[in-house]
Design a protein around this motif. Structure first.
Motif, PDB file in Angstrom:
ATOM      1  N   GLU A   1       0.836  -1.202   0.000  1.00  0.00           N
ATOM      2  CA  GLU A   1       0.000   0.000   0.000  1.00  0.00           C
ATOM      3  C   GLU A   1       0.869   1.249   0.000  1.00  0.00           C
ATOM      4  OE1 GLU A   1      -3.137   1.389  -0.730  1.00  0.00           O
ATOM      5  OE2 GLU A   1      -3.904  -0.126   0.643  1.00  0.00           O
TER       6      GLU A   1
ATOM      7  N   THR B   1       4.897  -0.663   2.740  1.00  0.00           N
ATOM      8  CA  THR B   1       4.564   0.688   2.312  1.00  0.00           C
ATOM      9  C   THR B   1       5.800   1.577   2.258  1.00  0.00           C
ATOM     10  OG1 THR B   1       2.992   2.486   2.698  1.00  0.00           O
ATOM     11  CG2 THR B   1       4.041   1.508   4.644  1.00  0.00           C
TER      12      THR B   1
ATOM     13  N   CYS C   1       8.279  -0.835   6.198  1.00  0.00           N
ATOM     14  CA  CYS C   1       8.269   0.512   5.643  1.00  0.00           C
ATOM     15  C   CYS C   1       9.593   0.816   4.959  1.00  0.00           C
ATOM     16  CB  CYS C   1       8.008   1.526   6.752  1.00  0.00           C
ATOM     17  SG  CYS C   1       7.822   3.208   6.168  1.00  0.00           S
TER      18      CYS C   1
END
Length: 182
Positions: free
Chosen positions: A48, A90, A111
């Protein structure tokens, strides 16, 4: 639609946006279910790209309205197939979306670009404890520096995170050509 179109839909046509995200959730669940008939997996990744270095592209409230219900359905389907680790992969500063993601069933964060985005894994561990496992978080930029900088970066994160468990150490992005082999 472009990202700009999707972001405008939040205000101009939220019903259509909900319909689109529900369709994507249905599609994800159906295709995953087909694959899992023949496979056994330990984890699943929800990719995402929902943020940049300044923060999320949508508010936590809108994330909760449009995406979290879909995440919950996807996570429920994955858990029904005994997949226990659900990773949110992400980029950027997703700090404001972590609580909503946890509520939706995500239990791991991977991340990229953590230093530039201001995502501090050690601080996240203090806030969320073992509810949130972590992957990465070591600034890849330090690899282009000297051994002292590399050691400082690694030692500031890896020992405390490894000691508390639920952490896979690695750099927070792909290694670039400015990193020497020695």
């Amino acid at each position: 639609p472009t990202l700009r179109d999707l972001l405008r839909m939040i205000y101009l046509d939220p019903g259509l946006l909900e319909e689109m995200t529900e369709f994507m959730a249905d599609f994800s669940i159906e295709t995953t279910d087909r694959a899992l008939r023949d496979l056994e997996l330990d984890y699943a990744i929800i990719s995402e790209p929902i943020a940049d270095n300044r923060g999320p592209l949508i508010s936590p409230m809108h994330f909760g309205r449009f995406l979290a219900p879909c995440y919950k359905r996807i996570v429920k389907a994955l858990r029904s197939r005994s997949i226990g680790v659900i990773i949110l992969s992400t980029y950027g500063n997703v700090n404001k979306l972590i609580s909503v993601s946890l509520d939706a069933g995500v239990n791991c964060l991977w991340c990229r670009g953590t230093k530039l985005a201001g995502v501090d894994y050690v601080a996240l561990r203090e806030i969320y404890g073992h509810a949130l496992s972590l992957i990465g978080g070591i600034d890849v930029g330090c690899l282009a520096q000297d051994a002292v900088a590399i050691e400082a970066e690694v030692m500031s994160r890896v020992p405390p995170l490894l000691a508390s468990g639920g952490y896979v150490p690695m750099v927070d992005n792909r290694v670039r050509d400015n990193v020497p082999f020695v």
